[in-house]
Each structure stands twice: as C-alpha cells, then as structure tokens.
Design a protein around this motif. Structure first.
Motif, mmCIF file in Angstrom:
data_model
loop_
_atom_site.group_PDB
_atom_site.id
_atom_site.type_symbol
_atom_site.label_atom_id
_atom_site.label_comp_id
_atom_site.label_asym_id
_atom_site.label_seq_id
_atom_site.Cartn_x
_atom_site.Cartn_y
_atom_site.Cartn_z
ATOM 1 N N LEU A 216 -18.300 -0.802 5.194
ATOM 2 C CA LEU A 216 -17.733 -1.482 4.028
ATOM 3 C C LEU A 216 -17.436 -2.956 4.330
ATOM 4 O O LEU A 216 -17.534 -3.804 3.439
ATOM 5 N N THR A 217 -17.100 -3.264 5.556
ATOM 6 C CA THR A 217 -16.924 -4.674 5.935
ATOM 7 C C THR A 217 -18.253 -5.411 5.836
ATOM 8 O O THR A 217 -18.320 -6.553 5.355
ATOM 9 N N ARG A 218 -19.333 -4.766 6.269
ATOM 10 C CA ARG A 218 -20.659 -5.365 6.150
ATOM 11 C C ARG A 218 -21.052 -5.520 4.683
ATOM 12 O O ARG A 218 -21.671 -6.522 4.292
ATOM 13 N N ALA A 219 -20.694 -4.535 3.854
ATOM 14 C CA ALA A 219 -20.998 -4.627 2.427
ATOM 15 C C ALA A 219 -20.284 -5.817 1.805
ATOM 16 O O ALA A 219 -20.874 -6.561 1.011
ATOM 17 N N ALA A 220 -19.024 -6.020 2.177
ATOM 18 C CA ALA A 220 -18.271 -7.152 1.646
ATOM 19 C C ALA A 220 -18.930 -8.469 2.050
ATOM 20 O O ALA A 220 -18.980 -9.423 1.259
ATOM 21 N N ALA A 221 -19.476 -8.517 3.244
ATOM 22 C CA ALA A 221 -20.091 -9.748 3.735
ATOM 23 C C ALA A 221 -21.357 -10.108 2.969
ATOM 24 O O ALA A 221 -21.724 -11.289 2.900
ATOM 25 N N ARG A 222 -22.032 -9.118 2.376
ATOM 26 C CA ARG A 222 -23.262 -9.420 1.652
ATOM 27 C C ARG A 222 -23.041 -9.519 0.136
ATOM 28 O O ARG A 222 -23.999 -9.678 -0.623
ATOM 29 N N ALA A 223 -21.798 -9.464 -0.295
ATOM 30 C CA ALA A 223 -21.505 -9.592 -1.720
ATOM 31 C C ALA A 223 -21.872 -10.980 -2.224
ATOM 32 O O ALA A 223 -21.892 -11.956 -1.466
ATOM 33 N N ASN A 224 -22.159 -11.066 -3.517
ATOM 34 C CA ASN A 224 -22.543 -12.347 -4.116
ATOM 35 C C ASN A 224 -21.396 -13.352 -4.124
ATOM 36 O O ASN A 224 -21.628 -14.560 -4.137
ATOM 37 N N PHE A 225 -20.163 -12.856 -4.171
ATOM 38 C CA PHE A 225 -18.989 -13.714 -4.159
ATOM 39 C C PHE A 225 -18.210 -13.443 -2.884
ATOM 40 O O PHE A 225 -18.247 -12.323 -2.351
ATOM 41 N N PRO A 226 -17.481 -14.432 -2.356
ATOM 42 C CA PRO A 226 -16.716 -14.213 -1.119
ATOM 43 C C PRO A 226 -15.744 -13.043 -1.273
ATOM 44 O O PRO A 226 -14.788 -13.105 -2.057
ATOM 45 N N THR A 227 -16.009 -11.992 -0.540
ATOM 46 C CA THR A 227 -15.318 -10.718 -0.721
ATOM 47 C C THR A 227 -14.851 -10.202 0.632
ATOM 48 O O THR A 227 -15.477 -10.456 1.656
ATOM 49 N N THR A 228 -13.759 -9.453 0.606
ATOM 50 C CA THR A 228 -13.253 -8.865 1.841
ATOM 51 C C THR A 228 -12.974 -7.385 1.638
ATOM 52 O O THR A 228 -12.646 -6.947 0.528
ATOM 53 N N TRP A 229 -13.152 -6.608 2.708
ATOM 54 C CA TRP A 229 -12.769 -5.193 2.712
ATOM 55 C C TRP A 229 -11.440 -5.086 3.441
ATOM 56 O O TRP A 229 -11.310 -5.539 4.576
ATOM 57 N N ARG A 230 -10.452 -4.494 2.798
ATOM 58 C CA ARG A 230 -9.131 -4.296 3.395
ATOM 59 C C ARG A 230 -8.993 -2.821 3.748
ATOM 60 O O ARG A 230 -8.892 -1.960 2.858
ATOM 61 N N PRO A 231 -9.031 -2.477 5.043
ATOM 62 C CA PRO A 231 -9.043 -1.075 5.458
ATOM 63 C C PRO A 231 -7.757 -0.337 5.100
ATOM 64 O O PRO A 231 -6.702 -0.932 4.873
ATOM 65 N N SER A 232 -7.867 0.976 5.088
ATOM 66 C CA SER A 232 -6.739 1.824 4.728
ATOM 67 C C SER A 232 -5.536 1.603 5.642
ATOM 68 O O SER A 232 -4.390 1.548 5.187
ATOM 69 N N ALA A 233 -5.779 1.473 6.933
ATOM 70 C CA ALA A 233 -4.656 1.299 7.867
ATOM 71 C C ALA A 233 -3.896 0.005 7.580
ATOM 72 O O ALA A 233 -2.664 -0.040 7.642
ATOM 73 N N GLN A 234 -4.634 -1.051 7.254
ATOM 74 C CA GLN A 234 -3.996 -2.330 6.925
ATOM 75 C C GLN A 234 -3.146 -2.199 5.670
ATOM 76 O O GLN A 234 -2.012 -2.695 5.607
ATOM 77 N N LEU A 235 -3.674 -1.521 4.670
ATOM 78 C CA LEU A 235 -2.926 -1.367 3.423
ATOM 79 C C LEU A 235 -1.727 -0.447 3.600
ATOM 80 O O LEU A 235 -0.665 -0.677 3.005
ATOM 81 N N ALA A 236 -1.885 0.601 4.408
ATOM 82 C CA ALA A 236 -0.756 1.501 4.651
ATOM 83 C C ALA A 236 0.418 0.752 5.266
ATOM 84 O O ALA A 236 1.583 0.994 4.926
ATOM 85 N N ALA A 237 0.122 -0.183 6.166
ATOM 86 C CA ALA A 237 1.189 -0.981 6.764
ATOM 87 C C ALA A 237 1.871 -1.844 5.709
ATOM 88 O O ALA A 237 3.104 -1.991 5.692
ATOM 89 N N ALA A 238 1.069 -2.404 4.783
ATOM 90 C CA ALA A 238 1.636 -3.243 3.724
ATOM 91 C C ALA A 238 2.449 -2.434 2.721
ATOM 92 O O ALA A 238 3.330 -2.978 2.041
ATOM 93 N N GLU A 239 2.161 -1.123 2.634
ATOM 94 C CA GLU A 239 2.850 -0.261 1.665
ATOM 95 C C GLU A 239 4.156 0.314 2.195
ATOM 96 O O GLU A 239 4.882 0.978 1.438
ATOM 97 N N ARG A 240 4.476 0.083 3.452
ATOM 98 C CA ARG A 240 5.726 0.632 4.002
ATOM 99 C C ARG A 240 6.922 0.133 3.204
ATOM 100 O O ARG A 240 7.090 -1.055 2.974
#
Length: 264
Positions: A216-240
């Motif tokens: 999914l990180t590679r998919a974000a890199a080939r998107a037509n617009f500057p895009t990022t993939w935010r992994p589940s672990a990163q979001l779980a930390a933000a949701e604490r």
C-alpha cells in the motif's frame, strides 16, 4: 440533482449542490475524483487477481466504482444501496450501465440495506454515501461498525470515503470506532490533507487481517496526486485516548463552500 457533461464526453453527477461522481461511459477506468482513484489503488494492490469480487456499495450516484469493478473483475456480483430513486433513474437513463453487468441497485439506505445482507457475503464493502456533503451519523457509529464486520467475508475489506477538517479529529474517532470490530485500520490520504493544510477526503481501509503496508505504501507512491499510506499501527497510536463514537455516531464536518469532492 443534475448531470453535467464536459467536452471530453464525461459526466459529473451533482446532488445537493455537490459533485458526487464523474463517469466516462466509454472508459470506466478513467477515475477523476481523488478518493475514487484511492479506492481503485487499494483494490489493485490488495485484490490484484481479476477474478470476480462480491462488492456491496453504500451510496451509488453515478456508480463509478461499480463500473470500474465490472471492467477489472468481470462477472463480479455487486449490490448498490442507493435510496434516491430519482437519482438512480436519472443515471440509468443518461449514463447507462455497461452490458453484461451484474450490478443490482436497491432503493435502500445503508442501514436498511445492510440489515438484509447475509453474514460474510461481501468480499468488499464500500461506503461512499453523503447527505448534503456530510457522511451520515448512522454510517459512523458502533452499530454500523458491527454490521459492516458481520457482512464482510473473513478476509474482506471495508473501504470508507470520509471527509474532515484540518486535524482530522472526526476521522480519528471514526477509525477508533471501526477498530472496535475490525482491528486493522489504515488510511490512504493526500499529503496536504494528512498535514492539515485543507479540508479533504480520507479513504479508510479496515480489515480483520493485517494490511499489507509495503504494497500500500508503493501504491500511494504511484498515485496521480501526492498521496501517503498511514499504517494501522501509526493510526492506533494516534487514537490512544480517543473515544469511539456511540451506537450512532456523528455526521462528518460540513464541507467548505467548494464541497469535499473536488475535481483536480
């Protein structure tokens, strides 16, 4: 509601003053809205086999993604839950669905329609339903998260088109709510939206199984617009410390005057 045609032969479906879909009848692989491109990137990445997929769409409008699935996964049985009968009739008349499709439109809201679906019946559940530019509260609460998990196959994917103001506080709560039933929740999002520079759309991807962050990180890199993939672990930390929504959630924040779904 209306359909606005452009010089390229494409049609924009407008409802409640907001563009809802863009369809090129001759080229269902042409995806103009950013979040629809992101939906497609997720499916290309995580479901690359062209075999049929059982897909349920909550929200229909021009049925752009359903047409894309029909082309990329021929023979896919698809259900579209769209309560606006007049809108569906307009789309069928002005932008007919492709020959040989297996797309069934049911004139029901998401919560009404999902109640009638069998357990484990959907390989993919796509939520893209807006009322006056806002995702309804009924599609954001814990009850909805439970029903979504119920109808998904064991390895199924939930894709949600969410929209939020800078800071993404509402999306963070939505992610925490989905995580109560589907423990792996990531985001595909434009970088400027992730950085809080503007109101925008966020595609949430939820599953019982871990998501393939590398792919999914590679998919974000080939998107037509500057895009990022935010992994589940990163979001779980933000949701604490962030409380999930109650049984019925809260509607997403109102969009600015130009609306959440912008042609870019």
């Amino acid at each position: 509601m209306s359909i606005v045609w452009d010089e390229r032969g494409g049609a924009t479906v407008v409802r409640d003053g907001h563009p809802q879909s863009y369809v090129d009848p001759d080229d269902p692989l042409l995806l103009v809205f950013e979040y629809v491109q992101q939906f497609a990137l997720v499916l290309e990445s995580l479901r690359p086999d062209p075999a049929p997929l059982a897909v349920t769409h909550v929200g229909g409008a021009g049925m752009t993604l359903a047409r894309w699935v029909h082309r990329m996964h021929p023979g896919s049985p698809q259900i579209v839950l769209e309560p606006d009968i007049a809108l569906t009739d307009l789309v069928r008349r002005e932008i007919p669905l492709p020959r040989g499709h297996r797309i069934r439109v049911r004139p029901l809201t998401g919560q009404e329609g999902i109640a009638g679906l069998r357990d484990g019946s959907a390989d993919v559940l796509v939520v893209d339903a807006y009322d006056d530019g806002r995702l309804p509260a009924e599609l954001a609460g814990r009850r909805w998260a439970r029903e979504s998990a119920r109808v998904l196959a064991p390895d199924g994917l939930l894709l949600v088109n969410a929209a939020d103001s800078p800071g993404l506080r509402w999306v963070t709560r939505l992610g925490a709510t989905l995580r109560t039933e589907l423990p792996h929740v990531g985001q595909l999002v434009l970088r400027e939206v992730a950085k809080g520079k503007r109101f925008g759309n966020v595609v949430l991807v939820a599953s019982r199984a871990p998501l393939d962050d590398v792919t999914l990180t590679r998919a974000a890199a080939r998107a037509n617009f500057p895009t990022t993939w935010r992994p589940s672990a990163q979001l779980a930390a933000a949701e604490r410390g962030v409380p999930p929504f109650e049984e019925v959630g809260e509607a997403s924040p109102p969009p600015p005057d130009d609306g959440p779904l912008r042609l870019r």
